[in-house]
Design a protein around this motif. Structure first.
Motif, PDB file in Angstrom:
ATOM      1  N   GLU A   1      -0.230  -3.912   0.233  1.00  0.00           N
ATOM      2  CA  GLU A   1      -0.627  -2.581   0.736  1.00  0.00           C
ATOM      3  C   GLU A   1       0.134  -1.477  -0.003  1.00  0.00           C
ATOM      4  OE1 GLU A   1      -2.993  -1.741   2.809  1.00  0.00           O
ATOM      5  OE2 GLU A   1      -3.574  -3.861   2.959  1.00  0.00           O
ATOM      6  N   HIS A   2       1.452  -1.745  -0.172  1.00  0.00           N
ATOM      7  CA  HIS A   2       2.261  -0.763  -0.913  1.00  0.00           C
ATOM      8  C   HIS A   2       1.756  -0.589  -2.339  1.00  0.00           C
ATOM      9  CE1 HIS A   2       5.082   0.043   2.205  1.00  0.00           C
ATOM     10  NE2 HIS A   2       5.632  -1.182   2.233  1.00  0.00           N
ATOM     11  N   LEU A   3       1.396  -1.727  -2.915  1.00  0.00           N
ATOM     12  CA  LEU A   3       0.884  -1.668  -4.284  1.00  0.00           C
ATOM     13  C   LEU A   3      -0.415  -0.894  -4.353  1.00  0.00           C
ATOM     14  CD1 LEU A   3       1.655  -5.289  -5.523  1.00  0.00           C
ATOM     15  CD2 LEU A   3       2.685  -3.190  -6.377  1.00  0.00           C
ATOM     16  N   LYS A   4      -1.255  -1.074  -3.372  1.00  0.00           N
ATOM     17  CA  LYS A   4      -2.522  -0.334  -3.311  1.00  0.00           C
ATOM     18  C   LYS A   4      -2.261   1.173  -3.206  1.00  0.00           C
ATOM     19  CE  LYS A   4      -5.559  -3.896  -1.339  1.00  0.00           C
ATOM     20  NZ  LYS A   4      -6.340  -4.287  -0.164  1.00  0.00           N
ATOM     21  N   ASP A   5      -1.254   1.527  -2.359  1.00  0.00           N
ATOM     22  CA  ASP A   5      -0.889   2.944  -2.226  1.00  0.00           C
ATOM     23  C   ASP A   5      -0.384   3.522  -3.552  1.00  0.00           C
ATOM     24  OD1 ASP A   5      -1.578   2.881   0.414  1.00  0.00           O
ATOM     25  OD2 ASP A   5       0.476   2.571   1.149  1.00  0.00           O
ATOM     26  N   ASP A   6       0.432   2.710  -4.215  1.00  0.00           N
ATOM     27  CA  ASP A   6       0.949   3.152  -5.519  1.00  0.00           C
ATOM     28  C   ASP A   6      -0.176   3.353  -6.518  1.00  0.00           C
ATOM     29  OD1 ASP A   6       3.495   3.105  -4.563  1.00  0.00           O
ATOM     30  OD2 ASP A   6       4.034   1.168  -5.443  1.00  0.00           O
ATOM     31  N   ILE A   7      -1.140   2.435  -6.495  1.00  0.00           N
ATOM     32  CA  ILE A   7      -2.283   2.541  -7.418  1.00  0.00           C
ATOM     33  C   ILE A   7      -3.065   3.818  -7.153  1.00  0.00           C
ATOM     34  CG2 ILE A   7      -4.542   1.535  -7.988  1.00  0.00           C
ATOM     35  CD1 ILE A   7      -3.150  -1.246  -7.602  1.00  0.00           C
ATOM     36  N   GLU A   8      -3.271   4.136  -5.883  1.00  0.00           N
ATOM     37  CA  GLU A   8      -3.997   5.366  -5.532  1.00  0.00           C
ATOM     38  C   GLU A   8      -3.233   6.607  -5.991  1.00  0.00           C
ATOM     39  OE1 GLU A   8      -7.016   5.920  -4.230  1.00  0.00           O
ATOM     40  OE2 GLU A   8      -7.322   3.759  -4.460  1.00  0.00           O
ATOM     41  N   ALA A   9      -1.901   6.538  -5.763  1.00  0.00           N
ATOM     42  CA  ALA A   9      -1.073   7.673  -6.186  1.00  0.00           C
ATOM     43  C   ALA A   9      -1.134   7.861  -7.701  1.00  0.00           C
ATOM     44  CB  ALA A   9       0.371   7.457  -5.752  1.00  0.00           C
ATOM     45  N   HIS A  10      -1.074   6.743  -8.421  1.00  0.00           N
ATOM     46  CA  HIS A  10      -1.152   6.812  -9.883  1.00  0.00           C
ATOM     47  C   HIS A  10      -2.508   7.328 -10.345  1.00  0.00           C
ATOM     48  CE1 HIS A  10       2.740   5.332 -11.039  1.00  0.00           C
ATOM     49  NE2 HIS A  10       2.615   4.217 -10.307  1.00  0.00           N
ATOM     50  N   LYS A  11      -3.552   6.937  -9.637  1.00  0.00           N
ATOM     51  CA  LYS A  11      -4.892   7.423  -9.993  1.00  0.00           C
ATOM     52  C   LYS A  11      -4.978   8.939  -9.843  1.00  0.00           C
ATOM     53  CE  LYS A  11      -7.703   3.326  -9.030  1.00  0.00           C
ATOM     54  NZ  LYS A  11      -8.712   2.731  -8.135  1.00  0.00           N
TER      55      LYS A  11
ATOM     56  N   ASN B   1      -2.945  10.519 -12.473  1.00  0.00           N
ATOM     57  CA  ASN B   1      -3.679  10.382 -13.726  1.00  0.00           C
ATOM     58  C   ASN B   1      -4.720  11.482 -13.886  1.00  0.00           C
ATOM     59  OD1 ASN B   1      -3.333   8.767 -15.888  1.00  0.00           O
ATOM     60  ND2 ASN B   1      -4.637   7.106 -15.181  1.00  0.00           N
ATOM     61  N   LYS B   2      -5.461  11.735 -12.790  1.00  0.00           N
ATOM     62  CA  LYS B   2      -6.482  12.786 -12.819  1.00  0.00           C
ATOM     63  C   LYS B   2      -5.838  14.139 -13.088  1.00  0.00           C
ATOM     64  CE  LYS B   2      -9.861  10.626  -9.718  1.00  0.00           C
ATOM     65  NZ  LYS B   2     -10.523  10.709  -8.395  1.00  0.00           N
ATOM     66  N   PHE B   3      -4.683  14.377 -12.411  1.00  0.00           N
ATOM     67  CA  PHE B   3      -3.977  15.648 -12.604  1.00  0.00           C
ATOM     68  C   PHE B   3      -3.502  15.804 -14.047  1.00  0.00           C
ATOM     69  CE2 PHE B   3       0.149  17.865 -12.735  1.00  0.00           C
ATOM     70  CZ  PHE B   3      -0.268  19.132 -12.316  1.00  0.00           C
ATOM     71  N   LEU B   4      -2.908  14.713 -14.594  1.00  0.00           N
ATOM     72  CA  LEU B   4      -2.413  14.771 -15.972  1.00  0.00           C
ATOM     73  C   LEU B   4      -3.552  14.939 -16.972  1.00  0.00           C
ATOM     74  CD1 LEU B   4       0.341  11.999 -15.871  1.00  0.00           C
ATOM     75  CD2 LEU B   4       0.701  14.453 -16.083  1.00  0.00           C
ATOM     76  N   ASN B   5      -4.663  14.246 -16.703  1.00  0.00           N
ATOM     77  CA  ASN B   5      -5.828  14.404 -17.575  1.00  0.00           C
ATOM     78  C   ASN B   5      -6.316  15.844 -17.582  1.00  0.00           C
ATOM     79  OD1 ASN B   5      -5.952  11.777 -18.479  1.00  0.00           O
ATOM     80  ND2 ASN B   5      -7.272  11.094 -16.809  1.00  0.00           N
ATOM     81  N   SER B   6      -6.290  16.453 -16.374  1.00  0.00           N
ATOM     82  CA  SER B   6      -6.693  17.851 -16.263  1.00  0.00           C
ATOM     83  C   SER B   6      -5.740  18.757 -17.034  1.00  0.00           C
ATOM     84  CB  SER B   6      -6.731  18.262 -14.791  1.00  0.00           C
ATOM     85  OG  SER B   6      -6.974  19.632 -14.659  1.00  0.00           O
ATOM     86  N   GLU B   7      -4.404  18.484 -16.920  1.00  0.00           N
ATOM     87  CA  GLU B   7      -3.407  19.272 -17.638  1.00  0.00           C
ATOM     88  C   GLU B   7      -3.581  19.129 -19.156  1.00  0.00           C
ATOM     89  OE1 GLU B   7      -0.640  21.302 -16.548  1.00  0.00           O
ATOM     90  OE2 GLU B   7      -2.032  21.339 -14.876  1.00  0.00           O
ATOM     91  N   ILE B   8      -3.804  17.884 -19.578  1.00  0.00           N
ATOM     92  CA  ILE B   8      -3.996  17.634 -21.013  1.00  0.00           C
ATOM     93  C   ILE B   8      -5.216  18.390 -21.527  1.00  0.00           C
ATOM     94  CG2 ILE B   8      -4.639  15.859 -22.710  1.00  0.00           C
ATOM     95  CD1 ILE B   8      -2.861  13.917 -21.015  1.00  0.00           C
ATOM     96  N   TYR B   9      -6.254  18.393 -20.721  1.00  0.00           N
ATOM     97  CA  TYR B   9      -7.477  19.103 -21.113  1.00  0.00           C
ATOM     98  C   TYR B   9      -7.198  20.612 -21.263  1.00  0.00           C
ATOM     99  CZ  TYR B   9     -12.077  21.247 -20.700  1.00  0.00           C
ATOM    100  OH  TYR B   9     -13.184  22.007 -20.908  1.00  0.00           O
TER     101      TYR B   9
END
Length: 587
Positions: A103-113, A116-124
Motif C-alpha cells: 500500500e505504501h509503495l502504491k502511495d509512493d507511485i502515485e506521489a511520483h506520478k 512527474n506531471k509537475f516536473l514535465n509541466s515545468e520542463i515544458y
C-alpha cells in the motif's frame, strides 16, 4: 576412394576449384586444406560457446520459474492463513506487513506520478522560455547590429557635413543650411524617444563619453568620435567582448586572483584587455607582485609617509596643489576640488614626494596616480601603483629634473619609427616636423588624456604587466593607424595641429591592439635595451659637454664682472680727482 570420401574432399575445396594434379602443387593443396580445417575448428569453438551460454540462460530461466511458482504457492497459502509467515530471501514477515508495504509503495507511485506531471509541466515551461529567450537574444543581436550600422551611417553623414562646412564653394544660403543640419545633429540625442542601449553620460570610470568642447567644429568631431566608438562597442560586444569575458571567467575559475602567475596565456588575455569586473583585482595583483620586496621590508610605509606629511610640508606641496585642479578635468571624480578623489590624490602625491626624494614631484605624476586611483579605488594601492610605475617599470632618471631617460627614449622611438614607417619619417623630415614635441608627453604619462578611456585602460593593462615596451608598440601603432591621413597633409602647421588631436579620434581599440602587437613585430626587448644604452651614453656625453660650456660661460661672465668693477673703480677715482681740481681752482 569411396563416394563418401570423395564428397568430403569436395566439401573441403573452394567452390569452383577442381582437384587435379595439373592445377597447383601438392603443397598448395595441403596449405589450403589446413586453412579450411583451422576455419572450421574456430567456427566449431564459437558454436560450442554459444551452446554453453544458451544452456546457462535456460537454467536461469528454469530457476526463476521454479522460484516464482514457489512464491505463488506461498501467497495462496497466506491468503488462506494471514498469520502464517513466509520464508524468503528478505527474512520472515507476515503477509499483513507485506500488504501494508504494498500500500505504501502504491502511495509512493502515485506521489511520483503527480511529481512527474509537475516536473514535465515545468520542463515544458522552461523549454518554452528558453526558446523565447533564444529568439529574444537573436532579436537583440540583430537590433545591436542595426544600431551599430545606424551609428556608422550617422557618423559618415556628419563627416560629409563637416567637409561641406569647410568647403569654400558654397554660397551663404547653402552654408546656413549646412550649419542648421549640424546643429540638428548635435541636438539629435535629445530628440530620441527610445534607444535599445542608451548611452550613459559617463563610462565605468567616470570619463565623459562625449567630451565638452567650446568650439562648434570640435563638438562635431567629438560627436563623430562618440558615434564611431558606440558602433565599435555594439559590434564587438557579441563577437569579441562576450567571448573574452568567457575566456577570463574560465581562466580565473581554477585559480584565485591573488594566486596568479605570469604565463603566455595570461599575457595574451591581458593584451586583449581586462574586463571591468576583473581589472581592479588583476591590477592589484600586478602592483603587489612588482612591489613585494619594498612592502615586505616596510609594510606600514604609506601610513608612515602620511604621518610625515602631516608634520612636515614638502617643498613641492604648492605645485601639487596647483596641479590637482588640472588633473583629468573630463572625469567626474576629479571635477570638484573638494571631491574625495582629489583629496586622496593630494595625499598620494605628497607621500610619494617624501618616498622618493631624488624625484620629489614633477608634472605628470598627478595623471599617473589619478588613473591608478580610478581603477584600484584604494588609496594605498594607488600609491604603490605609482611607485611601481616610476621606480620599477620606467627606467631610472625618467622623471628626474633633467628627464635624461625620457629624452633618450624619444631618440630610440625615432629609430623605430624610421624602421617601421619610412614613408612617414620622410614626410616629417620634408616638413621639418619634430614628433617628439607630441610623443614626449605620451611616454611621460603613458597616454593619459591622449586616448579615449576604454583604449587607454587596455594600454595600461598591458603596460603594467609587460613594461615600457608596450608604450613603444602603441606609439608606433597610433602613427600607423592614421599614417595615410597624415601623409595627405602638406602644411607644417596643419600637421602639428593634426598630431595634437588625432589620437582622441581613434575609436577602434581592437584594430589598434592588432597593429601594436602583430603589425609592429618583430620587437625584441634586447634591441630596445641596447638602443636605450647607446642613446643614454650619447645623451649623457652631450649633457656633460653642455655643462662644461655653461661653466666656461659662467667663468667668462665672472671675469667680465671684475673688468666692470675695475672700470667702475677707475671712474670713481677720476671723479674724485676732478672734484679736487675743481675745488682747487675755485679757491
Amino acid at each position: 576412394m569411396n563416394k563418401r570420401e570423395k564428397k568430403m574432399t569436395s566439401s573441403l575445396q573452394p567452390s569452383g576449384e577442381k582437384v587435379s594434379g595439373k592445377e597447383g602443387s601438392p603443397m598448395d593443396k595441403l596449405s589450403r586444406l589446413q586453412h579450411e580445417v583451422f576455419t572450421l575448428t574456430e567456427e566449431l569453438k564459437s558454436q560450442k560457446e554459444l551452446v554453453r551460454l544458451l544452456h546457462k540462460a535456460l537454467e536461469a530461466a528454469q530457476q526463476e520459474k521454479r522460484t516464482s511458482k514457489q512464491f505463488s504457492e506461498q501467497v495462496a497459502t497466506c491468503m488462506a492463513d494471514p498469520q502464517r509467515t513466509i520464508a524468503n530471501s528478505m527474512g520472515t514477515e507476515t503477509f499483513c506487513r507485506l500488504q501494508e508495504k504494498i500500500e505504501h509503495l502504491k502511495d509512493d507511485i502515485e506521489a511520483h506520478k503527480i511529481q512527474n506531471k509537475f516536473l514535465n509541466s515545468e520542463i515544458y515551461q522552461l523549454t518554452k522560455l528558453w526558446r523565447n529567450s533564444s529568439e529574444e537574444k537573436g532579436l537583440l543581436m540583430k537590433c545591436a547590429y542595426l544600431e551599430a550600422k545606424n551609428c556608422q551611417i550617422e557618423s559618415k553623414y556628419l563627416v560629409v557635413l563637416r567637409r561641406l562646412q569647410e568647403s569654400k564653394g558654397l554660397d551663404s544660403s547653402q552654408q546656413e543650411m549646412v550649419k542648421r543640419l549640424i546643429e540638428d545633429s548635435l541636438q539629435g540625442d535629445k530628440k530620441d524617444v527610445f534607444k535599445l542601449n542608451p548611452v550613459s553620460e559617463y563610462d565605468d570610470y567616470g570619463f565623459k563619453t562625449i567630451p565638452d568642447y567650446e568650439v562648434e567644429d570640435v563638438k562635431l568631431l567629438a560627436k563623430i568620435q562618440a558615434l564611431e566608438i558606440r558602433s565599435n562597442n555594439l559590434r564587438n560586444n557579441a563577437m569579441v567582448d562576450k567571448p573574452l569575458r568567457t575566456r577570463w571567467a574560465n581562466y580565473l575559475a581554477s585559480r584565485p586572483l591573488d594566486q596568479l602567475a605570469p604565463s603566455p596565456e595570461l599575457k595574451g588575455l591581458i593584451r586583449c584587455g581586462i574586463p571591468v569586473e576583473y581589472r581592479e583585482q588583476v591590477w592589484r595583483w600586478i602592483v603587489r607582485t612588482r612591489t613585494q620586496v619594498s612592502r615586505k621590508r616596510n609594510p606600514n610605509r604609506y601610513q608612515e609617509l602620511r604621518k610625515h606629511c602631516e608634520v612636515s610640508e614638502h617643498p613641492a606641496s604648492r605645485q601639487i596643489r596647483l596641479d590637482l585642479h588640472r588633473t583629468l578635468t573630463s572625469n567626474k571624480h576629479f571635477s570638484s576640488p573638494t571631491s574625495d578623489a582629489v583629496q586622496k590624490l593630494q595625499r598620494i602625491l605628497l607621500a610619494f614626494s617624501w618616498q622618493n626624494p631624488t624625484i620629489g614631484y614633477c608634472q605628470g605624476l598627478n595623471r599617473l596616480a589619478a588613473i591608478a586611483l580610478l581603477v584600484l579605488k584604494d588609496e594605498e594601492d594607488a600609491f604603490w601603483c605609482l611607485v611601481a610605475v616610476v621606480e620599477i617599470i620606467m627606467p631610472q632618471d625618467y622623471y628626474s629634473k633633467t628627464l635624461t631617460a625620457s629624452q633618450a627614449d624619444q631618440r630610440v622611438f625615432r629609430d623605430f619609427l624610421a624602421e617601421k614607417m619610412p614613408r612617414l619619417t620622410a614626410h616629417f623630415k620634408e616638413h621639418s616636423i619634430d614628433h617628439s614635441l607630441i610623443t614626449f608627453n605620451w611616454f611621460l604619462v603613458v597616454f593619459v588624456e591622449s586616448l579615449v578611456s576604454d583604449i587607454l585602460l587596455r594600454v595600461w593593462d598591458a603596460f603594467l604587466y609587460e613594461g615600457t615596451k608596450v608604450i613603444f608598440r602603441y606609439a608606433l601603432a597610433l602613427f600607423k593607424y592614421n599614417e595615410e591621413d597624415i601623409l595627405k597633409i602638406h602644411d607644417n602647421l596643419e600637421i602639428y595641429q593634426y598630431l595634437r588631436f588625432f589620437t582622441k579620434t581613434i575609436s577602434d581599440g581592437r584594430k589598434l591592439m592588432t597593429i601594436a602587437f602583430n603589425d609592429m613585430n618583430p620587437f625584441p626587448m634586447k634591441l630596445l635595451k641596447n638602443r636605450r644604452e647607446f642613446h643614454m651614453e650619447r645623451l649623457t656625453a652631450e649633457l656633460l659637454e653642455l655643462e662644461r660650456i655653461q661653466e666656461e660661460f659662467v667663468k667668462e661672465q665672472q671675469v667680465e664682472r671684475k673688468d666692470k668693477d675695475l672700470d667702475t673703480a677707475v671712474s670713481e677715482d677720476e671723479e674724485v680727482i676732478q672734484t679736487a681740481v675743481s675745488l682747487h681752482h675755485t679757491s
